[in-house]
Scaffold this active site. Structure first.
Site, short mmCIF file in Angstrom:
data_model
loop_
_atom_site.label_atom_id
_atom_site.label_comp_id
_atom_site.label_asym_id
_atom_site.label_seq_id
_atom_site.Cartn_x
_atom_site.Cartn_y
_atom_site.Cartn_z
CB VAL A 81 -12.39 139.22 13.54
CG1 VAL A 81 -12.86 139.02 12.11
CG2 VAL A 81 -11.94 140.67 13.76
CB CYS A 82 -16.80 135.62 13.11
SG CYS A 82 -17.30 134.07 12.38
CD GLN A 83 -9.19 136.40 10.16
OE1 GLN A 83 -8.84 136.82 11.26
NE2 GLN A 83 -8.59 136.72 9.05
CD GLN A 107 -14.46 137.41 8.06
OE1 GLN A 107 -13.43 136.76 8.02
NE2 GLN A 107 -15.24 137.45 9.10
#
Length: 150
Positions: A81-83, A107
């Protein structure tokens, strides 16, 4: 070695956005559970996640991974995940596990074409939102787990 506290786990277990949160294989540094998105196109299913805590917790951020495939611009095919919250730039040692999962759920609920791990999906979301929604819905129907009873 520091590990997330039993209170952190308890707090996360009481949260409405997830179910069945528990250490995996008795490992207090690896949690699993189901995330329950609130918004279409994902709110018809439940998504299994894993939260892995660093041996240097809480000085280093944990890593959230989705184990259930999802059609989303910010989640790659491996479930990474791009977090931004869990990047070293933004991480605060006072951030609790529940905040990482709340941020992740937020998100999933509002896909942001700026947070991109799948450029093709992000482009589709920007340029053909109806098509994106249709695909994400179908993908959720095929791959997501059934939602547990409230």
């Amino acid at each position: 070695l520091p590990t997330p506290s039993p209170q952190e786990l308890e707090e996360t277990r009481r949260w409405q956005g997830a179910r069945d949160v528990r250490p995996l294989d008795g490992n207090v540094r690896r949690w699993g559970g189901l995330l329950l998105p609130n918004n279409p196109p994902y709110n018809t299913g439940a998504f299994r996640f894993e939260l892995t805590f660093s041996p240097n917790h809480p000085l280093e951020p944990p890593r959230a991974t989705l184990r259930t495939p999802i059609y989303h611009p910010s989640v790659d095919l491996e479930g990474r995940v791009c977090q931004p919250l869990t990047t070293h730039v933004h991480w605060e040692p006072t951030t609790r596990a529940i905040q990482v999962l709340q941020d992740l759920l937020l998100q999933l609920d509002s896909p942001d074409p700026q947070r991109v791990l799948r450029p093709d999906v992000a482009r589709e979301l920007r340029e053909r939102p109806e098509e994106f929604r249709r695909r994400a819905q179908e993908h959720t129907r095929l791959h997501a787990e059934p939602r547990p009873e409230p």
